[in-house]
Design a protein around this motif. Structure first.
Motif, PDB file in Angstrom:
ATOM      1  N   VAL A 141       2.601   4.495  -1.462  1.00 33.52           N
ATOM      2  CA  VAL A 141       2.140   5.420  -2.498  1.00 33.52           C
ATOM      3  C   VAL A 141       3.351   6.035  -3.214  1.00 33.52           C
ATOM      4  CG1 VAL A 141       0.786   7.499  -2.938  1.00 33.52           C
ATOM      5  CG2 VAL A 141       0.137   5.946  -1.077  1.00 33.52           C
ATOM      6  N   THR A 187      -3.591   4.395  -1.869  1.00 33.95           N
ATOM      7  CA  THR A 187      -3.383   4.319  -3.305  1.00 33.95           C
ATOM      8  C   THR A 187      -3.098   5.720  -3.829  1.00 33.95           C
ATOM      9  OG1 THR A 187      -5.685   4.785  -3.806  1.00 33.95           O
ATOM     10  CG2 THR A 187      -5.111   2.482  -3.411  1.00 33.95           C
ATOM     11  N   THR A 188      -2.807   5.821  -5.109  1.00 39.32           N
ATOM     12  CA  THR A 188      -2.581   7.152  -5.676  1.00 39.32           C
ATOM     13  C   THR A 188      -3.883   7.935  -5.780  1.00 39.32           C
ATOM     14  OG1 THR A 188      -2.712   6.198  -7.874  1.00 39.32           O
ATOM     15  CG2 THR A 188      -0.518   6.479  -6.960  1.00 39.32           C
ATOM     16  N   GLU A 189      -5.011   7.278  -5.510  1.00 33.70           N
ATOM     17  CA  GLU A 189      -6.304   7.990  -5.502  1.00 33.70           C
ATOM     18  C   GLU A 189      -6.625   8.526  -4.116  1.00 33.70           C
ATOM     19  OE1 GLU A 189      -9.401   6.918  -7.991  1.00 33.70           O
ATOM     20  OE2 GLU A 189      -7.713   7.495  -9.290  1.00 33.70           O
ATOM     21  N   LEU A 244       0.809  -1.216   0.000  1.00 34.05           N
ATOM     22  CA  LEU A 244       0.000   0.000   0.000  1.00 34.05           C
ATOM     23  C   LEU A 244       0.846   1.271   0.000  1.00 34.05           C
ATOM     24  CD1 LEU A 244      -2.879  -1.013   2.412  1.00 34.05           C
ATOM     25  CD2 LEU A 244      -3.012  -0.716  -0.049  1.00 34.05           C
TER      26      LEU A 244
END
Lengths: 226, 718
Positions: free
Chosen positions: B451, B499-501, B449
């Motif tokens: 980033v 996440t990258t979101e 997880l």
């Protein structure tokens, strides 16, 4: 006291602080960005906050005026490291919003704060500057804490040391806050904000020559501050 | 940017102050002079300027002179360059603006029969050789120097073309896919359909507002010249410049907004310098304008300004009179808003019942000068009033304050953690926010997880740290590599996962120790830091929080539950009220070897978001009993697999109010015990608040203790 995330959205870090997309003012804050943001709408893109100012907006969105907060925090810039620049550093920011908050209140508050930090003999002076999120904007100098204003090597013989940036909250910033809290009506309320670099002040106060010393964990350095 | 006072004084011969005072007065009004250098006899001073990006209008000599007029109440003569009568021409030079969204004005002037040669002081107001010499500005030729002179003098970018290289006429348009142009820096550029370009009827000539083209540049053979002075849209120029990695004087100005009305004057200045060396003008100035852009630059809608609003925002002045209508009018007029116009507009405003008649309620309609695109709103005008009036003429007042101070919910908890570790002899450090992907994979509490960054500072800083351990290890290694052998550090910081979101941020604590503990007087010699020293520090930290149970457990290496960065047999998990609150132990020998660390490194991490769910321990005083305490010892035999915690919890579980304290007094192993067993002396103290304990009560308590510890596997030693 207020705090906020170190990973911010473009909206909070820039747009709502009155740095429109594509504006040259963004050039002044080189930004580290989270990977894979290209396909997202600009305002949702994630980045390492470049200043603690986004917490101003987060605070105003979460409560109606009055607001009086101090915001300490870690910030990041995509800057090459040298004696006075580090990609990681800290800021302390302040925000005061209410009815009848004036530029002279900003002056008085910071004059008081600088005297508390550096001693009651310290004088302050303000001169015009530019920040997208304040107007009028000012830089604040304090009389040199080493020579008392007579002029020395540390103040480059000027008698003054530049310490922080501040100004009256730009109505455009209130307009962004008003999207969620309509009581931030710039016709009825006003406010001031200020911010300063923590390392810069510590370097000056304790005679530290390399900003990188704060982030190296060197026992010989840290041991001097026990 | 550099400014010559000699040049300023040519515009303003009546400046009432010396160069040093002028520098200070400008600086206090936001036109910052960073350095003043005396240029010697009669040459005045050179100012090193630092002007904020919103004030491009002042990044030139005429602009700085304008600021000086506002300070000293002078009048700035308009720039006026007399040009000779043009020779008539049957068909004017053709200029067409196709990109009407991006080019607001394009002026073109045809000069024929010019002589390209070295620059000199051409005429009053165009002392090119003198000023460039003082500025150490390279002189190239009269054509190039003329455009530089207009740039440095009045801040207007201009361009000169070799007219004979232009086919047909000028078209300002977007580039077509695949078109190419070689720019003045000699680079052949492939154009993008979004690029704003200057083209002729056959080919692209240059990047509009950024850089001219190679093929149409002035050469010593050039005889006929086209002088361009234009207005380009900030965003269009910025996009073109960025796409081609260019940042030029011209793009700098256009990106920040140029003066729509300056084109004609700048063209006249450049032309008159060129013509001073021979030649003539052919035809009138060709002036193509886009009315929509003119309306939002040179002819903007006036802004309403109320004196009451000026006072509401700015507050109290030192001078009792404060900011008056005369102050506002004086400042804005000097800055180019125009007093006559103001008066007229104010009249109109009155008729429209905008202005309230009572004093102090003046309302103006303020028209903004074409060079100040930053003046758009009432607050912009208020800033101008404050700036020129002088920030330091405002009083220091304090806002009313009605509420108490509210600290952050976890501020006290964080401060307690910090205090505890400082007291335990650790130094606080701040490590990098980033680590390598490999470190993240090894050290993240939840693998997978981490980033990643899009533009990391380096590969070693490619991801947001999911754990503080990487940074702690780097700082410990840094000390050891600098021959600092005794290290005790901790860091309070944020760790990242997600996440990258969506990125989740949590507070964490890391700590590390290596080397020896200092000697403590004659009786306690220096000794190596060991596992239990770090465990003790963790216990102290956790002990600040109000929890029901704290235990440390370990797993068999084969279980695969111990984090991979920790030694498989010298690691412990911290469990607080059943939650995993962190891990610590010795660094895994493989990781240590990779980092060339010979000394055993003890380190760990606590998940503070979990600890912060617990309140800080709040001592509640109880009455000190007047009655005699009674101590009873229990000599227990235990299997090695049974840790003290089990005994401790069993005793605590009895909840006997009179059992006020218990502890392990001694641990020993000898041959009389069975294999894999050890002996423990449990000391317990009984005391009642209201009576002396009777023997039968004590015996009952003892029996209950024996029963409780028996249930977890302890037997009394016979």
């Amino acid at each position: 006291m207020g705090v906020g995330p170190e990973v911010e959205t473009d909206y909070y870090n820039f747009e709502s602080m009155n740095f429109p997309p594509g504006h040259p003012a963004r050039d002044t804050q080189d930004t580290l960005v989270v990977a894979g943001q290209e396909r997202r709408p600009q305002r949702d893109r994630l980045l390492m906050r470049t200043h603690t100012s986004p917490v101003q907006m987060r605070t105003m969105e979460s409560q109606p005026p009055p607001v009086r907060i101090v915001i300490p925090g870690k910030v990041h810039r995509n800057d090459a490291a040298d004696a006075t620049h580090s990609p990681i550093f800290h800021q302390v920011e302040g925000l005061c919003v209410d009815t009848n908050i004036t530029f002279s209140d900003l002056k008085g508050t910071l004059d008081h704060a600088m005297k508390a930090l550096f001693g009651s003999a310290v004088k302050t002076r303000f001169f015009p500057s530019f920040f997208p999120f304040t107007e009028p904007s000012a830089d604040v100098q304090i009389s040199c804490i080493f020579c008392g204003g007579k002029g020395c090597r540390k103040c480059k013989n000027s008698g003054w040391i530049e310490l922080l940036g501040c100004g009256m909250v730009d109505p455009a910033v209130f307009a962004f806050a008003a999207e969620k809290q309509p009581t931030y009506d710039p016709k009825k309320i006003s406010g001031f904000a200020f911010g300063m670099g923590v390392e810069r002040i510590a370097m000056m106060k304790y005679g530290i020559s390399e900003i990188g010393s704060f982030f190296a964990g060197d026992m010989r350095f840290l041991g001097q501050f026990v | 940017m550099k400014i010559l006072t000699k040049w300023l004084r040519a515009y303003l011969p009546d400046l009432p102050v010396d160069d040093a005072q002028l520098a200070e007065d400008l600086t206090l009004r936001g036109i910052a002079v960073e350095g003043v250098y005396d240029l010697g006899d009669g040459s005045g001073s050179l100012y090193e300027m630092d002007i904020t990006t919103n004030r491009v209008d002042a990044m030139n000599h005429y602009g700085v002179a304008r600021e000086a007029t506002a300070i000293y109440g002078l009048t700035l003569p308009p720039l006026d360059f007399k040009l000779p009568q043009p020779k008539p021409v049957a068909k004017p030079f053709s200029v067409r603006i196709e990109a009407e969204d991006a080019c607001g004005r394009f002026t073109a002037r045809v000069l024929r029969g010019v002589t390209i040669g070295p620059s000199r002081d051409w005429f009053a107001g165009a002392e090119v050789a003198t000023y460039f010499g003082l500025l150490e500005q390279k002189q190239i030729s009269n054509a190039v120097d003329a455009t530089n002179f207009a740039w440095i003098g009045m801040g207007q970018p201009t361009h000169v073309f070799d007219l004979d290289k232009i086919e047909g006429g000028i078209i300002v348009r977007r580039a077509r896919k695949g078109e190419r142009v070689k720019t003045l820096d000699g680079v052949e550029r492939v154009l993008d359909p979004e690029d704003l370009i200057i083209a002729d009827h056959a080919k692209p000539l240059g990047l509009a507002g950024v850089m001219g083209g190679w093929d149409s540049m002035i050469t010593p053979e050039t005889k006929n010249v086209l002088v361009e002075a234009a207005w380009f849209d900030p965003v269009a120029v910025r996009r073109t410049a960025r796409r081609h990695g260019l940042h030029t004087d011209a793009s700098h100005r256009f990106e920040r907004g140029a003066d729509y009305n300056a084109a004609e004057v700048a063209s006249a200045l450049v032309s008159s310098i060129l013509l001073a060396n021979g030649g003539w003008i052919e035809g009138d100035l060709v002036d193509a304008r886009v009315p929509a852009i003119e309306a939002r630059t040179a002819n903007r809608k006036p802004v309403e300004l109320k004196l009451s609003e000026v006072r509401r925002i700015l507050g109290t002045t030192i001078d009792a009179e404060g900011i008056t209508a005369a102050t506002v009018e004086g400042v804005l007029t000097a800055l180019g808003c125009g007093l006559a116009e103001l008066a007229k507009k104010a009249e109109l405003a009155k008729k429209a019942e905008l202005a309230e008649l009572a004093k102090g309620n003046e309302v103006w309609l303020v028209s903004q000068p074409s060079w100040r695109l930053d003046l758009e709103r009432e607050i912009d005008l208020i800033e101008e009033v404050a700036r020129v009036y002088g920030y330091n003429r405002f009083a220091n007042t304090l806002p009313a304050f009605g509420e108490g101070v509210r600290a952050l919910l976890w501020a006290a908890q964080e401060s307690e953690v910090r205090r505890t570790l400082l007291a335990a002899g650790f130094h606080e450090a701040i490590g990098s926010t980033f680590c390598s992907a490999a470190e993240a994979a090894l050290m993240a509490p939840q693998p997978g997880l981490a980033v990643p960054l899009g533009n990391p500072l380096s590969e070693e800083a490619g991801v947001l740290r999911p754990s503080l351990v990487a940074g702690m290890l780097a700082m410990i290694a840094g000390n050891l590599h600098r021959d600092v052998s005794d290290v005790r550090l901790f860091e309070l910081g944020t760790v990242f996962s997600g996440t990258t979101e969506k990125v989740d941020e949590r507070p964490a604590l890391s700590f590390g120790a290596v080397g020896t503990l200092p000697e403590q007087g004659a009786l306690h010699a220096a000794r190596a830091i060991e596992f239990h020293d770090v465990k003790g520090a963790v216990e102290q930290v956790v002990g600040r929080f109000q929890s029901r149970t704290v235990l440390f457990d370990r797993f068999l290496a084969e279980a695969g539950l111990t984090p991979e960065w920790l030694h498989p047999y010298r690691a412990a998990r911290v469990v607080v009220d059943g939650m995993t609150a962190g891990w610590f132990g010795q660094l895994h020998p493989r990781v240590a070897a990779e980092r060339k660390l010979k000394e055993p490194v003890l380190l760990g991490e606590l998940y503070l978001d979990r600890l912060y769910k617990l309140p800080l321990r709040q001592p509640i005083a109880r009455e000190i009993s007047r009655f005699q305490p009674v101590r009873r010892d229990f000599s227990l035999v235990l299997d090695e697999s049974i840790a003290w915690e089990k005994i401790d919890q069993a005793v605590a579980g009895l909840r006997i109010p009179e059992l006020v304290e218990w502890r392990a007094r001694e641990v020993f192993r000898d041959a009389k015990l069975g294999a894999g067993e050890y002996a423990l002396l449990l000391g317990a103290t009984f005391q009642a608040a209201d009576r002396t304990l009777r023997e039968e009560e004590l015996q009952e308590f003892q029996a209950r203790v024996v029963e409780a510890v028996g249930k977890v596997g302890a037997r009394l030693r016979s």
